[in-house]
Every structure is written in C-alpha cells, then in structure tokens.
Design a protein around this motif. Structure first.
Motif, PDB file in Angstrom:
ATOM      1  N   ALA A 110      30.719  10.866  57.098  1.00  0.00           N
ATOM      2  CA  ALA A 110      31.769  10.508  56.061  1.00  0.00           C
ATOM      3  C   ALA A 110      31.682  11.578  55.081  1.00  0.00           C
ATOM      4  N   ALA A 111      30.499  12.505  54.833  1.00  0.00           N
ATOM      5  CA  ALA A 111      30.231  13.328  53.914  1.00  0.00           C
ATOM      6  C   ALA A 111      30.867  14.865  54.665  1.00  0.00           C
ATOM      7  N   GLY A 112      31.182  14.690  55.785  1.00  0.00           N
ATOM      8  CA  GLY A 112      31.828  16.017  56.555  1.00  0.00           C
ATOM      9  C   GLY A 112      30.824  16.852  56.844  1.00  0.00           C
ATOM     10  N   LEU A 113      29.487  16.503  56.915  1.00  0.00           N
ATOM     11  CA  LEU A 113      28.487  17.422  57.476  1.00  0.00           C
ATOM     12  C   LEU A 113      28.329  17.387  58.642  1.00  0.00           C
ATOM     13  N   LEU A 114      28.878  16.762  59.727  1.00  0.00           N
ATOM     14  CA  LEU A 114      28.860  16.757  61.091  1.00  0.00           C
ATOM     15  C   LEU A 114      30.137  17.218  61.985  1.00  0.00           C
ATOM     16  N   ASP A 115      31.177  17.562  60.973  1.00  0.00           N
ATOM     17  CA  ASP A 115      32.317  18.003  61.556  1.00  0.00           C
ATOM     18  C   ASP A 115      32.196  19.561  62.197  1.00  0.00           C
ATOM     19  N   GLY A 116      32.447  19.357  63.631  1.00  0.00           N
ATOM     20  CA  GLY A 116      32.243  20.492  64.373  1.00  0.00           C
ATOM     21  C   GLY A 116      30.655  20.985  65.009  1.00  0.00           C
ATOM     22  N   ARG A 117      30.107  19.641  64.698  1.00  0.00           N
ATOM     23  CA  ARG A 117      28.574  19.909  65.268  1.00  0.00           C
ATOM     24  C   ARG A 117      28.541  18.691  66.075  1.00  0.00           C
ATOM     25  N   CYS A 118      27.187  18.928  67.064  1.00  0.00           N
ATOM     26  CA  CYS A 118      26.732  17.935  68.022  1.00  0.00           C
ATOM     27  C   CYS A 118      26.101  17.073  67.218  1.00  0.00           C
ATOM     28  N   ALA A 119      25.931  15.668  67.417  1.00  0.00           N
ATOM     29  CA  ALA A 119      25.420  14.806  66.530  1.00  0.00           C
ATOM     30  C   ALA A 119      24.976  13.667  67.630  1.00  0.00           C
ATOM     31  N   THR A 120      24.106  12.657  67.164  1.00  0.00           N
ATOM     32  CA  THR A 120      23.858  11.417  67.947  1.00  0.00           C
ATOM     33  C   THR A 120      23.538  10.402  67.023  1.00  0.00           C
ATOM     34  N   THR A 121      23.523   9.093  67.338  1.00  0.00           N
ATOM     35  CA  THR A 121      23.202   7.887  66.795  1.00  0.00           C
ATOM     36  C   THR A 121      22.724   7.196  67.806  1.00  0.00           C
ATOM     37  N   HIS A 122      22.442   5.789  66.953  1.00  0.00           N
ATOM     38  CA  HIS A 122      22.059   4.683  68.295  1.00  0.00           C
ATOM     39  C   HIS A 122      23.035   4.667  69.276  1.00  0.00           C
ATOM     40  N   TRP A 123      22.604   4.348  70.583  1.00  0.00           N
ATOM     41  CA  TRP A 123      23.416   4.314  71.834  1.00  0.00           C
ATOM     42  C   TRP A 123      24.574   3.206  71.673  1.00  0.00           C
ATOM     43  N   ALA A 124      24.222   2.022  70.876  1.00  0.00           N
ATOM     44  CA  ALA A 124      25.284   1.087  70.564  1.00  0.00           C
ATOM     45  C   ALA A 124      26.417   1.556  69.803  1.00  0.00           C
ATOM     46  N   HIS A 125      26.163   2.500  69.123  1.00  0.00           N
ATOM     47  CA  HIS A 125      27.218   3.014  68.057  1.00  0.00           C
ATOM     48  C   HIS A 125      28.097   4.296  68.189  1.00  0.00           C
ATOM     49  N   THR A 126      27.380   4.971  69.419  1.00  0.00           N
ATOM     50  CA  THR A 126      28.110   6.372  69.422  1.00  0.00           C
ATOM     51  C   THR A 126      29.587   6.184  69.713  1.00  0.00           C
ATOM     52  N   GLY A 127      30.000   5.415  70.434  1.00  0.00           N
ATOM     53  CA  GLY A 127      31.437   5.039  70.578  1.00  0.00           C
ATOM     54  C   GLY A 127      32.052   5.070  69.323  1.00  0.00           C
ATOM     55  N   ALA A 128      31.623   4.231  68.392  1.00  0.00           N
ATOM     56  CA  ALA A 128      32.453   4.102  67.018  1.00  0.00           C
ATOM     57  C   ALA A 128      32.234   5.366  66.293  1.00  0.00           C
ATOM     58  N   LEU A 129      31.263   5.887  66.438  1.00  0.00           N
ATOM     59  CA  LEU A 129      31.049   7.134  65.749  1.00  0.00           C
ATOM     60  C   LEU A 129      31.983   8.147  66.180  1.00  0.00           C
TER      61      LEU A 129
END
Length: 321
Positions: A110-129
C-alpha cells in the motif's frame, strides 16, 4: 547502536510482533556487540490480538530508525490505516530498511514500496496480494525475499527466518546462530534466494544420534563415510539411515554435505583463508569440489558469498579469494 522500530496499530498479529521484539530486544548471552535499540511505535494504545499494547512513541518514531518492521496484518480485506502507510513510506524515504512479517506485506504494498519488486507473504494470501497490487511480483513459494532496503517474509515461522537473516546481515552468522540457539530454533532456512542453507538439526537431545552428530561435526575435515558414521554409532548403515531420516529429515551424506557447506560459510565470513584451505578444512578435498557444491547449494560462488557477508559490521578485513 542500530535502532529497530516496530510499527503497530490495531489489527496487528501478536505472534509476529512478539517474535520480532524477542529477536531484536534481547541480546544473546556472551555476544559482545552493540545490540539493537528497539522502539514500539503506534497510534495511542492498540489492540494486538487479545492483548492491549502501549507504544513507546507515535508513528512519527519510525522516521529516523535504521530498520522498520511491520508485523502481520490480521484482516487483509481491510485497507491498512493511511497513517501507518504514510509513516512507513516516509521512514523508507528517509533511508530506513523496511521489512514486513507475514501479511505486513500488504502495508508495504500500500505504501508503494513493493512496486516492481519481488515479494512474498503468507501462502494463503499471496493471491490476494498479487490481485490487489499487480505491480508487485509475488512469489508464493519462498520463505522470504531480500531486496536490500525492502524485505518481506512468508507467514509465522518464516518471520523468524527473516529476523535472523537481518541479524546475520548486521552482525554475521556467529551472532545470528547465538540468537537462534537462545530461541531454540534452527539457525537458517533457505530464503528468497538460496543463500541461506537449511541445516537439519534434531529437536531434542535424547535421540539415538545425540552423541554421533557433534562427533561428526568436529571431524568435517576428514573423509567421513556412512560406514564410518554407522561404526561410530554402533549400528548398521541401513539402521543409521533410518535414524537419520527420522531425526534430521535427510540422509547421512546429505546431512554431512550441509554441515560442510555451513562450515565453509563461516570460514568465508570470518577468515582470510583461500578457497583451497577452506576446501581442506571442510573435507571437500579441492577448491573445484567446494565451488561446485557451494554454488549448487547456496546459489552463489564462494567469492561472491564472501564479498556479500564480509561487508557486515565487525567483519571488515579484506577478503581473500
């Protein structure tokens, strides 16, 4: 002293918050390095799971911190507070290293810090992200991703892996291992890049290999075989293999290889030894053999690994390859 600011607000997950505070708030016994100054920053009193938390400072305390950590966000269907998003963005713009644990990645996105970057989160929420923030390259299969000034982790235990990774970057592997020992967790698991080698370790001390494993670790410079291990343990090779699988989750030879790679990592970080000497000290035989196994297991050649981790504070001797 490095300042670590934990960004909290209503809806944070208490496990990730407590985990980060435990890693960065308590120095391991016997480690003589300046430890972290931890501050908890939030908007007034906040509700974290079943607990009520009184922050040390407001969210403006994120600015000026060396590292900002955003713990997991409980309800990913709800947009994080604008005040939190703005404070995290401002801290990064001011030069802070920003890391998210679990669903804290939604705040960073939401802060724009992941734009154009590879990132991850909990597997249950990767689709939503990925759906909500299409400019983020979401990798659902990794434990954590290090983009330098922006880092993200998967859920729960992976948050510990990322925190130990940060300690390793700041203070080197021996200090990170001391923290892991204090918390009774494995030192490393493979992260977003295959540079942090999993080291299968037993979870209790009364297993059949309790005496054998430290004996083998003390003799990594020797050409140990499965038969050598079985003879030392007083059991057949097949019986030994079954115990190794039950205790470490891997085979005797694979376990030995991982121990040799880990020893090579430590020597690359803490000594000026040339690769030939490290190959001999780790039982790899030749530099070519070490390079082949190291590159395949870690993902980078020994010289690249050394340049990366010899840049950590306290390891400023010139690298020799």
């Amino acid at each position: 002293m490095t300042t670590v600011a934990l960004a909290v607000t209503d809806g944070m997950l208490h496990f990730e918050l407590s985990l980060a505070y435990e890693v960065f708030g308590s120095p391991p016994v016997g480690v003589d390095v300046p430890w972290y100054d931890v501050r908890v920053c939030g908007m007034d009193a906040v509700r974290v799971g079943r607990f009520r938390l009184e922050p040390d400072q407001g969210l403006d305390g994120l600015r000026g911190a060396d590292t900002v950590i955003v713990p997991g966000w409980a309800d990913t269907d709800v947009e994080p507070p604008a005040e939190l998003v703005g404070a995290v963005r401002a801290a990064h713009e001011a030069g802070a290293r920003v890391a998210s644990l679990c669903t804290g990645a939604f705040v960073l996105a939401a802060a724009g810090l992941l734009d154009g970057r590879c990132a991850t989160t909990h597997w249950a929420h990767t689709g939503a992200l990925a759906a909500r923030y299409p400019r983020v390259e979401v990798d659902p299969d990794v434990l954590y991703v290090d983009n330098g000034s922006v880092l993200t982790s998967a859920g729960k235990a992976a948050a510990m892996d990322l925190c130990l990774h940060l300690v390793r970057l700041d203070h080197g592997s021996s200090v990170a291992n001391a923290v892991a020992r204090r918390l009774v967790v494995p030192p490393h698991r493979a992260g977003g890049q295959a540079q942090f080698v999993a080291a299968p370790v037993p979870t209790r001390d009364d297993h059949p290999l309790a005496a054998l494993l430290p004996w083998a670790v003390e003799r990594l410079d020797q050409p140990l075989t499965v038969e050598d291990l079985a003879r030392r343990a007083g059991m057949s090779s097949r019986h030994l293999g079954r115990h190794f699988r039950a205790v470490t989750g891997t085979t005797p030879l694979q376990w030995l290889l991982i121990q040799r790679i880990r020893r090579a990592q430590e020597l690359l970080e803490t000594t000026d030894d040339v690769v030939d000497a490290i190959a001999a000290a780790t039982g790899m035989g030749t530099a070519a053999t070490l390079r082949r196994h190291f590159n395949r297991t870690v993902g980078v050649p020994p010289d690249t690994y050394r340049r990366t981790f010899r840049s950590a504070p306290g390891t400023n001797r010139p690298a020799v390859e």
